[in-house]
Write an enzyme that holds these catalytic residues in place. Structure first.
Site, short mmCIF file in Angstrom:
data_model
loop_
_atom_site.label_atom_id
_atom_site.label_comp_id
_atom_site.label_asym_id
_atom_site.label_seq_id
_atom_site.Cartn_x
_atom_site.Cartn_y
_atom_site.Cartn_z
N LYS A 56 25.13 31.54 12.49
CA LYS A 56 26.58 30.96 12.54
C LYS A 56 27.10 30.98 13.71
CE LYS A 56 28.35 32.28 7.83
NZ LYS A 56 27.38 33.15 7.20
N SER A 81 33.17 37.66 6.09
CA SER A 81 32.78 39.07 5.79
C SER A 81 31.84 39.54 6.99
CB SER A 81 31.75 38.66 4.42
OG SER A 81 30.91 38.14 4.71
N GLU A 207 20.79 31.59 -4.13
CA GLU A 207 21.91 32.65 -3.98
C GLU A 207 21.71 33.60 -4.56
OE1 GLU A 207 25.48 30.33 -5.22
OE2 GLU A 207 24.53 29.84 -7.10
N ASP A 213 27.57 30.98 -8.34
CA ASP A 213 28.76 29.78 -8.33
C ASP A 213 28.34 28.54 -7.97
OD1 ASP A 213 28.95 31.23 -5.74
OD2 ASP A 213 30.12 29.31 -5.42
N SER A 307 18.12 33.25 7.64
CA SER A 307 19.41 33.06 8.11
C SER A 307 20.02 34.06 9.23
CB SER A 307 20.41 32.75 7.25
OG SER A 307 20.42 33.85 6.10
C1 LIG Z 1 26.93 33.13 6.08
C2 LIG Z 1 25.59 33.16 5.91
C3 LIG Z 1 24.87 32.75 4.87
C4 LIG Z 1 25.68 31.79 4.06
O1 LIG Z 1 25.78 30.61 4.69
P1 LIG Z 1 26.80 29.56 4.08
O2 LIG Z 1 27.06 28.54 4.99
O3 LIG Z 1 28.07 30.17 3.60
O4 LIG Z 1 26.12 29.11 2.78
C5 LIG Z 1 23.38 33.00 4.74
N1 LIG Z 1 22.86 33.91 5.53
C6 LIG Z 1 23.46 34.84 6.48
C7 LIG Z 1 22.77 35.74 7.33
C8 LIG Z 1 24.81 34.52 6.70
O5 LIG Z 1 25.73 34.96 7.62
#
Ligand SMILES: *Cc1c(COP(=O)(O)O)cnc(C)c1O
Length: 321
Positions: A56, A81, A207, A213, A307
């Site tokens: 992010k 969040s 997901e 969703d 991620s």
């Molecule tokens: C925010 C996040 C996601 C999902 O990303 P989106 O762009 O909302 O689809 C997945 N993994 C981590 C660790 C995140 O912080």
């Protein structure tokens, strides 16, 4: 403010230039055990090693780097969040501007503490009762701040796309790419990069079972809203896709599948035990789908986006026990 045009791969390239020397170029790891279990050649893009512990940072920094003098003066506002909050707080600090973040009352303690630690001002709300988007809009209006939402913004999407750009630059073309899916910023950017750099690659979103969703939206051809899901994948507990993200997903994402919280915990354990890395539950979504054979990958060259790695240590110990 005028609506921005839909993001393109050129925007990902522009974001990559802005992030050069600021974001980490995260490692791509492999595991022979994982390959043996799945019959595939799997490349993990490890964004748990990104600054502030998740991809992010890429989108947040890119978005703030577009601010003009007036926007910089009033500062940035967001709701999140967790990881986007930390990403905005750190990016704002690097840019020397003020950040206000609306966070759920039950956000992981590590994420709240890190957001405050980066100098962000935290305002909390009850995510089962209040609407964070309304709170965000009202505060932005009152304070004249620029709202950078966690996923539905072209500059955020373009920034997130730089991770998979780096991945494919390093691995060469892939047959399949698995990406964790919340509001869809990560997968939208990833799909733009995959389409440009590895056009035959099938992009698959994963997901949490409790909040599918995205899967419902792709099936119905319209954005489906759900109640706030209860899942340990807090980073993907979003209730709906965005307009920008859904447009890209419809065009470029082949399918969306789900995994259970138990499968996420098993995958966290695999990462810790076999690969010696700490991955948060949401960061395990894509790997869990591959490990559990949700989509067959035998004989394929597969990219998996890991991620993020921000998890409270007592919770981690509980999961791994
Ligand atoms: C925010 C996040 C996601 C999902 O990303 P989106 O762009 O909302 O689809 C997945 N993994 C981590 C660790 C995140 O912080």
């Amino acid at each position: 403010m005028q609506a921005l045009p839909a993001p393109t791969f050129d925007d990902v390239l522009d974001a990559a230039a802005r992030l050069e020397g600021v974001a980490h170029r995260t490692p791509v790891l492999t595991s022979s055990t994982f390959d043996e279990r799945t019959g595939a050649s799997v490349f993990f893009k490890c964004e748990n090693f990104q600054r502030m512990g998740a991809f992010k940072f890429r989108g947040a920094y890119n978005a703030i780097s577009h601010f003009d003098a007036e926007q910089r003066k009033a500062g940035v506002l967001t709701y999140s969040s967790g990881n986007h909050a930390q990403a905005i707080a750190l990016s704002a600090r690097l840019a020397g501007i003020h950040a206000t973040i609306v966070m759920p009352h039950d956000a992981p303690e590590a994420k709240v503490a890190a957001t405050k630690g980066y100098g962000g001002e935290v305002i909390s709300y009850d995510r089962y009762k209040e609407n964070r988007e309304e709170i965000g809009r009202r505060l932005a209006e009152e304070r004249g701040m620029t709202l950078i939402p966690p996923y539905d913004h072209p500059h955020v999407i373009a920034g997130q796309g730089t991770a998979v750009k780096e991945l494919i630059d390093e691995t060469g073309p892939l047959d399949m790419l698995f990406v964790p899916l919340g509001g869809g910023g990560l997968i939208s950017g990833s799909a733009l990069s995959a389409a440009a750099l590895s056009p035959a690659c099938t992009v698959i979103g994963i997901e949490p079972e409790a909040g599918n969703d995205g899967q419902q939206s792709l099936a119905r051809g319209e954005i489906v809203h759900i109640d706030a899901p209860r899942t340990i994948a807090d980073g993907a507990a979003s209730t709906h896709l965005g307009h920008y993200t859904f447009a890209v997903i419809r065009q470029r994402v082949a399918r969306i599948e789900t995994v259970s919280d138990t499968q996420l915990i098993d995958t966290m354990r695999f990462f810790a035990q076999r690969m010696k890395i700490v991955v948060e539950p949401t960061g395990c979504l894509a790997a869990a789908a591959v490990l559990n054979g949700i989509v067959p990958v035998n004989g394929k060259r597969v990219g998996v986006v890991v991620s993020g790695g921000n998890v409270d240590l007592p919770k981690l110990a509980q999961y791994l026990a």
